[in-house]
Design a protein around this motif. Sequence first.
Motif, PDB file in Angstrom:
ATOM      1  N   GLY A 370       0.728  -1.192   0.037  1.00  0.00           N
ATOM      2  CA  GLY A 370       0.000   0.049   0.107  1.00  0.00           C
ATOM      3  C   GLY A 370       0.991   1.211   0.204  1.00  0.00           C
ATOM      4  N   ILE A 371       0.291   2.370   0.242  1.00  0.00           N
ATOM      5  CA  ILE A 371       0.875   3.714   0.400  1.00  0.00           C
ATOM      6  C   ILE A 371       1.855   3.806   1.543  1.00  0.00           C
ATOM      7  CG2 ILE A 371      -1.073   4.522  -0.964  1.00  0.00           C
ATOM      8  CD1 ILE A 371      -1.949   6.326   1.726  1.00  0.00           C
ATOM      9  N   PRO A 372       2.702   4.832   1.560  1.00  0.00           N
ATOM     10  CA  PRO A 372       3.643   4.951   2.718  1.00  0.00           C
ATOM     11  C   PRO A 372       2.776   5.709   4.105  1.00  0.00           C
ATOM     12  CG  PRO A 372       4.151   6.666   1.028  1.00  0.00           C
ATOM     13  CD  PRO A 372       3.058   5.590   0.576  1.00  0.00           C
ATOM     14  N   THR A 373       2.161   4.891   4.649  1.00  0.00           N
ATOM     15  CA  THR A 373       1.393   5.374   5.688  1.00  0.00           C
ATOM     16  C   THR A 373       1.537   4.400   6.898  1.00  0.00           C
ATOM     17  OG1 THR A 373      -0.949   5.988   6.654  1.00  0.00           O
ATOM     18  CG2 THR A 373      -1.030   4.256   5.102  1.00  0.00           C
ATOM     19  N   VAL A 374       1.295   4.561   8.170  1.00  0.00           N
ATOM     20  CA  VAL A 374       1.700   3.731   9.165  1.00  0.00           C
ATOM     21  C   VAL A 374       0.112   3.810   9.904  1.00  0.00           C
ATOM     22  CG1 VAL A 374       2.620   2.719  11.292  1.00  0.00           C
ATOM     23  CG2 VAL A 374       3.816   3.942   9.329  1.00  0.00           C
ATOM     24  N   VAL A 375      -0.581   2.509  10.235  1.00  0.00           N
ATOM     25  CA  VAL A 375      -1.907   2.493  10.736  1.00  0.00           C
ATOM     26  C   VAL A 375      -1.588   1.323  11.647  1.00  0.00           C
ATOM     27  CG1 VAL A 375      -4.313   2.072  10.267  1.00  0.00           C
ATOM     28  CG2 VAL A 375      -3.078   2.832   8.546  1.00  0.00           C
ATOM     29  N   TRP A 376      -2.411   1.525  13.018  1.00  0.00           N
ATOM     30  CA  TRP A 376      -2.258   0.773  14.003  1.00  0.00           C
ATOM     31  C   TRP A 376      -3.579   0.962  14.983  1.00  0.00           C
ATOM     32  CZ3 TRP A 376       0.592   5.524  13.495  1.00  0.00           C
ATOM     33  CH2 TRP A 376       0.552   6.356  14.352  1.00  0.00           C
ATOM     34  N   THR A 377      -3.710   0.017  15.738  1.00  0.00           N
ATOM     35  CA  THR A 377      -4.788   0.091  16.978  1.00  0.00           C
ATOM     36  C   THR A 377      -4.024  -0.269  18.043  1.00  0.00           C
ATOM     37  OG1 THR A 377      -6.937  -0.428  17.406  1.00  0.00           O
ATOM     38  CG2 THR A 377      -5.457  -2.216  16.355  1.00  0.00           C
ATOM     39  N   LEU A 378      -4.641  -0.172  19.045  1.00  0.00           N
ATOM     40  CA  LEU A 378      -4.143  -0.928  20.321  1.00  0.00           C
ATOM     41  C   LEU A 378      -4.117  -2.424  20.557  1.00  0.00           C
ATOM     42  CD1 LEU A 378      -5.760   1.466  22.969  1.00  0.00           C
ATOM     43  CD2 LEU A 378      -3.336   1.611  22.566  1.00  0.00           C
ATOM     44  N   ASP A 379      -3.380  -3.125  21.197  1.00  0.00           N
ATOM     45  CA  ASP A 379      -3.520  -4.312  21.482  1.00  0.00           C
ATOM     46  C   ASP A 379      -4.816  -4.752  22.266  1.00  0.00           C
ATOM     47  OD1 ASP A 379      -2.664  -4.142  23.932  1.00  0.00           O
ATOM     48  OD2 ASP A 379      -0.657  -4.605  23.784  1.00  0.00           O
ATOM     49  N   ASP A 380      -4.768  -6.174  22.744  1.00  0.00           N
ATOM     50  CA  ASP A 380      -6.052  -6.703  23.177  1.00  0.00           C
ATOM     51  C   ASP A 380      -5.913  -6.286  24.811  1.00  0.00           C
ATOM     52  OD1 ASP A 380      -7.120  -7.581  20.825  1.00  0.00           O
ATOM     53  OD2 ASP A 380      -5.958  -9.349  21.025  1.00  0.00           O
ATOM     54  N   ASN A 381      -4.881  -5.900  25.413  1.00  0.00           N
ATOM     55  CA  ASN A 381      -5.132  -5.554  26.687  1.00  0.00           C
ATOM     56  C   ASN A 381      -5.965  -4.395  26.997  1.00  0.00           C
ATOM     57  OD1 ASN A 381      -4.412  -4.643  29.223  1.00  0.00           O
ATOM     58  ND2 ASN A 381      -2.217  -4.460  28.900  1.00  0.00           N
ATOM     59  N   PRO A 382      -7.111  -4.829  27.753  1.00  0.00           N
ATOM     60  CA  PRO A 382      -7.884  -3.807  27.961  1.00  0.00           C
ATOM     61  C   PRO A 382      -7.623  -2.720  29.067  1.00  0.00           C
ATOM     62  CG  PRO A 382      -8.187  -5.815  29.482  1.00  0.00           C
ATOM     63  CD  PRO A 382      -7.097  -6.040  28.573  1.00  0.00           C
ATOM     64  N   ASP A 383      -6.513  -2.934  29.645  1.00  0.00           N
ATOM     65  CA  ASP A 383      -6.220  -1.833  30.875  1.00  0.00           C
ATOM     66  C   ASP A 383      -4.901  -1.047  30.365  1.00  0.00           C
ATOM     67  OD1 ASP A 383      -6.294  -0.358  33.387  1.00  0.00           O
ATOM     68  OD2 ASP A 383      -5.079  -1.999  34.495  1.00  0.00           O
ATOM     69  N   HIS A 384      -5.100  -0.282  29.443  1.00  0.00           N
ATOM     70  CA  HIS A 384      -3.891   0.548  28.854  1.00  0.00           C
ATOM     71  C   HIS A 384      -3.975   2.003  29.751  1.00  0.00           C
ATOM     72  CE1 HIS A 384      -2.616  -1.777  25.476  1.00  0.00           C
ATOM     73  NE2 HIS A 384      -3.875  -1.983  25.202  1.00  0.00           N
ATOM     74  N   GLY A 385      -5.109   2.704  30.285  1.00  0.00           N
ATOM     75  CA  GLY A 385      -5.183   3.923  30.652  1.00  0.00           C
ATOM     76  C   GLY A 385      -5.374   4.825  29.810  1.00  0.00           C
ATOM     77  N   PHE A 386      -5.833   4.600  28.544  1.00  0.00           N
ATOM     78  CA  PHE A 386      -6.138   5.466  27.519  1.00  0.00           C
ATOM     79  C   PHE A 386      -6.437   4.696  26.550  1.00  0.00           C
ATOM     80  CE2 PHE A 386      -1.587   4.411  26.594  1.00  0.00           C
ATOM     81  CZ  PHE A 386      -2.031   4.151  25.297  1.00  0.00           C
ATOM     82  N   ASN A 387      -7.309   5.540  25.498  1.00  0.00           N
ATOM     83  CA  ASN A 387      -7.762   4.897  24.183  1.00  0.00           C
ATOM     84  C   ASN A 387      -7.009   5.721  23.158  1.00  0.00           C
ATOM     85  OD1 ASN A 387      -9.278   7.324  23.837  1.00  0.00           O
ATOM     86  ND2 ASN A 387     -11.132   6.439  24.148  1.00  0.00           N
ATOM     87  N   LEU A 388      -7.126   5.412  21.927  1.00  0.00           N
ATOM     88  CA  LEU A 388      -6.500   6.178  20.744  1.00  0.00           C
ATOM     89  C   LEU A 388      -7.043   7.517  20.756  1.00  0.00           C
ATOM     90  CD1 LEU A 388      -5.783   3.495  18.131  1.00  0.00           C
ATOM     91  CD2 LEU A 388      -4.272   4.382  19.941  1.00  0.00           C
ATOM     92  N   TYR A 389      -8.215   7.912  21.132  1.00  0.00           N
ATOM     93  CA  TYR A 389      -8.668   9.212  21.081  1.00  0.00           C
ATOM     94  C   TYR A 389      -7.839  10.352  22.173  1.00  0.00           C
ATOM     95  CZ  TYR A 389     -12.258   6.973  18.300  1.00  0.00           C
ATOM     96  OH  TYR A 389     -12.869   6.221  17.371  1.00  0.00           O
ATOM     97  N   ASP A 390      -7.805   9.590  23.288  1.00  0.00           N
ATOM     98  CA  ASP A 390      -7.119  10.212  24.403  1.00  0.00           C
ATOM     99  C   ASP A 390      -5.603  10.680  23.751  1.00  0.00           C
ATOM    100  OD1 ASP A 390      -9.097   9.912  26.203  1.00  0.00           O
ATOM    101  OD2 ASP A 390      -8.561   8.166  26.617  1.00  0.00           O
ATOM    102  N   PHE A 391      -5.008   9.427  23.133  1.00  0.00           N
ATOM    103  CA  PHE A 391      -3.840   9.626  22.607  1.00  0.00           C
ATOM    104  C   PHE A 391      -3.592  10.357  21.656  1.00  0.00           C
ATOM    105  CE2 PHE A 391      -0.139   7.049  20.421  1.00  0.00           C
ATOM    106  CZ  PHE A 391       0.688   7.194  21.851  1.00  0.00           C
ATOM    107  N   ALA A 392      -4.442  10.816  20.598  1.00  0.00           N
ATOM    108  CA  ALA A 392      -4.548  11.640  19.695  1.00  0.00           C
ATOM    109  C   ALA A 392      -4.353  12.967  20.283  1.00  0.00           C
ATOM    110  CB  ALA A 392      -5.522  11.609  18.774  1.00  0.00           C
ATOM    111  N   ASP A 393      -5.255  13.360  21.427  1.00  0.00           N
ATOM    112  CA  ASP A 393      -5.434  14.406  22.087  1.00  0.00           C
ATOM    113  C   ASP A 393      -4.074  14.970  22.717  1.00  0.00           C
ATOM    114  OD1 ASP A 393      -7.142  16.589  22.770  1.00  0.00           O
ATOM    115  OD2 ASP A 393      -6.593  15.824  24.801  1.00  0.00           O
ATOM    116  N   ARG A 394      -3.544  14.082  23.182  1.00  0.00           N
ATOM    117  CA  ARG A 394      -2.206  14.196  24.012  1.00  0.00           C
ATOM    118  C   ARG A 394      -1.041  14.780  23.103  1.00  0.00           C
ATOM    119  NH1 ARG A 394      -0.735  15.536  28.977  1.00  0.00           N
ATOM    120  NH2 ARG A 394       1.575  15.440  29.195  1.00  0.00           N
TER     121      ARG A 394
END
Length: 464
Positions: A370-394
């Motif tokens: 594909g194109i030169p982009t990196v796409v990810w999600t959090l692993d299956d651990n339910p206790d990260h202390g944040f979600n990706l929306y919090d992460f983007a905001d930070r």
Amino acid sequence: MALHQSRHHLRDSEEQALVDAMLSPLPKHHFPGVGREGNSTVQLLKEELLLDGNSKQNLATFCQTYQAQSAMELMALGVDKNLIDKDEYPQTAELESRCVSMMADLWNAPGAAVGCSTIGSSEAAMLGGMAAKWRWRKRREAAGLPTDKPNMVCGSVQICWKKFARYWDIEMRELEMLAGELCISPERVIEAVDENTIFVVPTLGVTYHGLYEDIESISKALDDLQARTGLDVPIHVDAASGGFLAPFCAPDLPLWDFRLERVKSINASGHKFGLAPLGVGWVLWRSQDDLPDELVFHVTYLGGDMPTFQINFSRPAGQVIAQYHEFVRLGREGYRMLHMASHANAQYFAEKLREMDLFKIIHDGAPDQGIPTVVWTLDDNPDHGFNLYDFADRLRMRGWQVPAYPFTGELESTAFQRILVKRDFTRDMADLLLQDIRQAIEHFQKHPITNNLLAAEAASYNHL
């Protein structure tokens, strides 16, 4: 003495203008009755624009955030030239024609080049769609069949296709993502098409995850369908990003361009990986027969006879001139080197992200995928202390725009995150972002979020 007084008067004048600017805000809701001093107005506008994000740190956008000074000089030459006025600016028209011919060569068109520039790939996509609808309707009318229920079949597409379907009254049969199927499969396409399908739209670089859809397999499945049933469904390739990547960086990719006879049109974005300034896209048709004559208008009031098919009319010529400049300046080898550097930086970033043991990498920017982009999600651990929306905001606190967003279908409740790796995203920038990511993770480990941001809350601006 007179010179001294003149300088003193000038200083007083500048200071008065500064004081006026400090005390008199720019008009906001009513058209001003009188004008303002030019220099202070420019300064106030510059200060307002400081509140915008830094485009170099905007890793959400697919659009180019870098231009060489030589391209900017050519842009300036075209700022007062109306691209549509080919009689008045014949040499600019010639440069546009050369670009179309070069892309016809790049995408392996079988005959003479047929196409045009547009404001961006969204307009180009709509032009390809309009041509497909008109061709379908003409065939149906000739056969005495109804034309009131056209549909299109696609995967998870960018918003321009939803606009096209709504504006031109097309039923969109969007094959949304399955948990184990991010790109559309030939089997699902065949299930979705029927006699009212004006075209199938696979994407060479899906907006959500950057992966290339298998256009050759879809084309072969449609070939088989036609052999069995007589149903002939064309393909339009949305190559908004991949059209200026795959020819240089993935020459062994399964066929996707005009080498497939079923591909009737292709759109691409010049201001994405075509490396042109903002404001130029392209659409090409396989042959003149694939562009219905009824959609081409002939304009005479500007002087001469100028056939035109663009939705937009008057627009500056600079972007097209700069696009030609990039084609000539870089050539195939230059595009390959620049884009492969972006792919390499994407893969470097993905590997460092993978080492953090928090994320699942969906696409690492590999050029054959594909194109030169990196796409990810959090692993299956339910206790990260944040979600990706919090992460983007930070990360936004450090100036980085790294969007978090859901996929479609079975993945619409899962957040993903993405960076676009363009030619001005250097290895140093990758390391700086990785450092800020590590610091954000450390912050959340010390201060876990108890009320996570939602997708609707994470967006800072509504673009609809």
